[in-house]
Scaffold this motif. Structure first.
Motif, mmCIF file in Angstrom:
data_model
loop_
_atom_site.group_PDB
_atom_site.id
_atom_site.type_symbol
_atom_site.label_atom_id
_atom_site.label_comp_id
_atom_site.label_asym_id
_atom_site.label_seq_id
_atom_site.Cartn_x
_atom_site.Cartn_y
_atom_site.Cartn_z
ATOM 1 N N PHE A 476 -44.827 -4.832 12.648
ATOM 2 C CA PHE A 476 -44.306 -4.747 11.286
ATOM 3 C C PHE A 476 -43.434 -5.961 11.002
ATOM 4 N N CYS A 477 -43.432 -6.397 9.743
ATOM 5 C CA CYS A 477 -42.485 -7.401 9.267
ATOM 6 C C CYS A 477 -42.009 -7.011 7.879
ATOM 7 N N LEU A 478 -40.715 -7.086 7.664
ATOM 8 C CA LEU A 478 -40.139 -6.907 6.339
ATOM 9 C C LEU A 478 -39.721 -8.293 5.851
ATOM 10 N N PRO A 479 -40.291 -8.788 4.754
ATOM 11 C CA PRO A 479 -39.940 -10.129 4.276
ATOM 12 C C PRO A 479 -38.424 -10.279 4.142
ATOM 13 N N PRO A 480 -37.819 -11.310 4.728
ATOM 14 C CA PRO A 480 -36.357 -11.449 4.712
ATOM 15 C C PRO A 480 -35.747 -11.420 3.320
ATOM 16 N N ALA A 481 -36.467 -11.967 2.327
ATOM 17 C CA ALA A 481 -35.917 -12.007 0.972
ATOM 18 C C ALA A 481 -36.075 -10.677 0.246
ATOM 19 N N THR A 482 -37.074 -9.882 0.636
ATOM 20 C CA THR A 482 -37.335 -8.615 -0.065
ATOM 21 C C THR A 482 -37.603 -7.486 0.934
ATOM 22 N N PRO A 483 -36.670 -7.191 1.830
ATOM 23 C CA PRO A 483 -36.933 -6.151 2.826
ATOM 24 C C PRO A 483 -36.955 -4.740 2.253
ATOM 25 N N ASP A 484 -36.490 -4.582 1.022
ATOM 26 C CA ASP A 484 -36.466 -3.255 0.409
ATOM 27 C C ASP A 484 -37.723 -2.946 -0.389
ATOM 28 N N THR A 485 -38.585 -3.928 -0.576
ATOM 29 C CA THR A 485 -39.728 -3.705 -1.464
ATOM 30 C C THR A 485 -41.083 -3.840 -0.787
ATOM 31 N N HIS A 486 -41.177 -4.608 0.307
ATOM 32 C CA HIS A 486 -42.490 -4.846 0.908
ATOM 33 C C HIS A 486 -42.448 -4.738 2.425
#
Length: 687
Positions: A476-486
């Motif tokens: 899994f990876c949560l984009p650093p700039a948008t970890p709450d949305t994608h």
């Protein structure tokens, strides 16, 4: 300005006094004091102090050198005490309160009864009977066992020199720590401390010729935690946690992979590589945890070595052996992670040591672990007030259960079932530490709210989202700039992106898009859809790979997502080709699940191969070069397998490197292999 001054002490004393030397009671509670705020020279003037209240502060230890000769009562309730051995100078204490200190264990309680010979009341209870038994009966039994070990296995050298005596002393202390057993396993830490670190201090006895080994030895430098010496490694201000796995019982058996032949020159089994089961054995001894040494002439295959620093092998650890056997080179190690540097309040973590999952879990039915993840949640104190950050560790694997651990308290405080099948991957949100994502072999990704914990470790778990995929998620990876949305999920059959905003419907969702790669079209005879390596290098640049590909792609998350059609009425599956920025040369191996990792703060990508080598790429340097040149870029440096050797045996050849981990500052790098060896590399400045 100092928090503690003479004026403040005189204001806080009772009854009121104008002379520090005559103060008998002092209340310094709820002042937000840390250990460094306690001025030893000033406090040492309190010769007549009998009662001291330091409750409700942030003390982690008592300052060195503090001597209060008349102190009889001390209140350390609701602090952050970790090292009780720092109380050893307060030998006149009769009454001590330490409730609501999260990191104080039963082992610490036993240590206090030895360190404080006059202690009679502890946390409001009379402990005289227990304390006397520990101080006298228990100690005498241990003394006899230590003496018996000396008489049966040791003797003083004929020609005594300081060097020879030091060697005997070292060997004897190590033998005592590992061979003298006493009491239940829950007191292992206390027993090792009692007979190991302090065996010569507390069990000094005349040997056969009425001599003592180093009778004037200074023991102050030995006051480390037992767990630090357990593995003979105190490497880093963060803790590393690692999960090992064994070969037999694996749910990760891809039918597609079974048809892939291994290369002819590889003398390995035709069985497909799998995630293999990790059983949690007893805590390893020092000898078993560091069995291998690294030759000084370890080879390095240099492409473009940095002029600033280099990575050098430091230790090879063998900590997860079956039945604690030093001959176990079949257990595979799969998961490794450094504890995050900061908590909610941005305070740096205090020094830790290398620890293993198996050293934290006491379970009659041990779990087989494939993945682990750190997070920080809030822990409430009495009355649900004074919330404080608490670093926890989640581990999951074969049984489909998520274990929740509080490592600094050496406690597995809870568990919950995330799936009826094995868990393949865990990941916490970096922005909301209570949000946990689990991936499992039933081809589902679940989002959970694990909340916080109270002072009794009660917690509540709520399922928020179900994300559907067509194959097992591997990373899994949560984009650093948008970890709450994608969320980006690397799976057995492709790379998928999901919208994870849990305040929107529906609660059960399919992928937002599938991200495809040029390698899919290169060779019709092979399937490159298994994405077994994934990590963000910057807020935008992502590194990913497929086994057999022979390279690692660097691609843009923002540019790739910008291609997503805005027409929501289209029901056709959304496939978007990754916007490739660069292709990095890597090993042409057909072995799956050799996972890469990234160090965003330093711009590094690291991936191990089937020969024990580590391919390192300094992406910052690559960006300065022609990033979109269209040519495959060689590794910045290839770190060769260090050929560790055990005394009397030949070097161990390079195994496959299953995964790697780096601390945020790239001071240490840990590589986990499929031969029960974890290699620790250290970054040093080049000459």
């Amino acid at each position: 300005m100092a928090k503690i001054t003479e004026k403040l002490l005189l204001e806080k004393c009772t009854p009121k006094n104008t002379n520090l030397e005559q103060v008998k009671a002092l209340n310094l509670s709820k002042l937000g004091l840390k250990s460094s705020d306690l001025p030893v020279p000033l406090l040492s003037r309190l010769h007549c102090l009998e009662q001291l209240d330091l409750s409700g502060n942030k003390l982690q230890e008592m300052p060195s050198g503090l001597f209060l000769p008349s102190l009889r009562s001390l209140d350390l309730t609701n602090n952050e005490m970790e090292d009780v051995t720092t109380l050893d100078t307060l030998t006149t204490l009769e009454d001590l309160r330490m409730e609501d200190n999260l990191y104080i264990t039963v082992n610490d309680n036993y240590k206090l009864m030895i360190l404080l010979p006059k202690l009679r009341f502890y946390n409001g209870k009379d402990i005289s009977t227990t304390a006397n038994h520990i101080r006298h009966v228990n100690s005498e039994d241990l003394r006899k066992r230590v003496l018996a070990l000396w008489e049966t296995s040791f003797s003083l050298p004929d020609h005594r020199t300081a060097e020879k005596l030091a060697i005997v002393e070292r060997d004897f202390v190590n033998a005592v720590r590992h061979k003298v057993k006493y009491g239940p396993s829950s007191l292992t830490d206390y027993i090792k401390w009692r007979v190991g670190f302090n065996c010569l201090l507390h069990f000094s006895f005349p040997y056969k010729d009425n001599d003592l080994i180093l009778s004037g030895y200074n023991w102050s430098h030995r006051k480390r935690s037992a767990s630090a010496v357990e593995c003979d490694v105190t490497l880093h201000p963060q803790k590393i946690a690692r999960a090992s796995v064994q070969a037999e019982d694996s749910p990760r058996r891809s039918i597609r992979l079974q048809s892939i032949p291994h290369k002819a020159e590889r003398h390995i089994s035709t069985m497909p590589r799998t995630h293999k089961a990790a059983q949690i054995p007893a805590t390893p001894t020092r000898d078993q945890s560091k069995l291998l040494v690294i030759p000084r002439n370890a080879l390095r295959e240099k492409q473009h070595q940095s002029k600033e620093d280099i990575l050098q092998p430091l230790h090879v650890l063998q900590c997860h052996s079956k039945q604690d056997s030093p001959d176990d080179f079949s257990t595979q190690l799969w998961a490794c992670s450094f504890q995050p540097l900061q908590d909610y309040y941005g305070e740096n973590k205090i020094n830790g040591e290398l620890i293993g999952i198996k050293m934290l879990i006491d379970d009659s039915t041990p779990q087989d672990f494939f993945s682990l993840a750190w997070s920080t949640v809030l822990m409430s104190r009495k009355g649900n007030v004074a919330m404080r950050p608490c670093s926890i560790l989640a581990a999951g694997g074969k049984r489909g259960l998520v274990k929740l651990l509080h490592p600094r308290a050496n406690m597995a405080y809870g568990e919950f079932r995330a799936s009826r099948k094995a868990l393949s991957i865990l990941c916490f949100s970096p922005r909301q530490g209570n949000l946990l994502f689990t991936g499992s072999y039933d081809k589902k990704i679940l989002m959970w709210d694990i909340g916080g914990v109270d002072s009794k470790y009660n917690f509540k778990v709520t399922q928020l989202l179900v994300l559907e995929t067509t194959s097992t998620p591997l990373h899994f990876c949560l984009p650093p700039a948008t970890p709450d949305t994608h969320l980006i999920a690397a799976c057995e059959e492709g790379l998928h992106s999901y919208n994870i905003q849990h305040n929107k419907d529906p609660k059960k969702r399919s992928e937002e898009m599938e991200i495809t790669f040029p390698v899919y079209e290169k060779d019709k005879d092979h399937d490159y859809h298994t994405i077994d390596g994934l990590g963000f290098v910057t807020n935008d640049v992502v590194a990913s790979k497929s086994h057999m590909q022979g390279s690692i792609y660097l691609w843009s998350w923002n540019d790739t997502r910008a291609q997503l059609p805005n027409n929501k009425k289209k029901k056709k599956k959304k496939e978007v080709c990754a916007v490739i920025l660069a292709e990095l040369q890597w090993s042409s191996t057909d072995i799956a699940y050799l996972s890469l990792n990234t160090c965003p703060s330093k711009g590094y990508v690291v991936c191990g191969d089937e020969r024990g080598r580590l391919w390192t790429y300094h992406v910052t340097d690559l960006l300065k070069a022609n990033f979109r040149s269209g040519k495959a870029i060689p590794a910045t440096e290839i770190l060769a397998w260090p050929l560790p050797v055990r005394k009397g045996q030949s070097p161990v050849e390079g195994p496959a490197i299953n995964s790697v981990a780096m601390d945020p500052e790239l001071r240490y790098l840990v590589a986990l292999s499929d031969k029960n060896m974890a290699v620790v590399w250290i970054r040093t400045e080049s000459s």
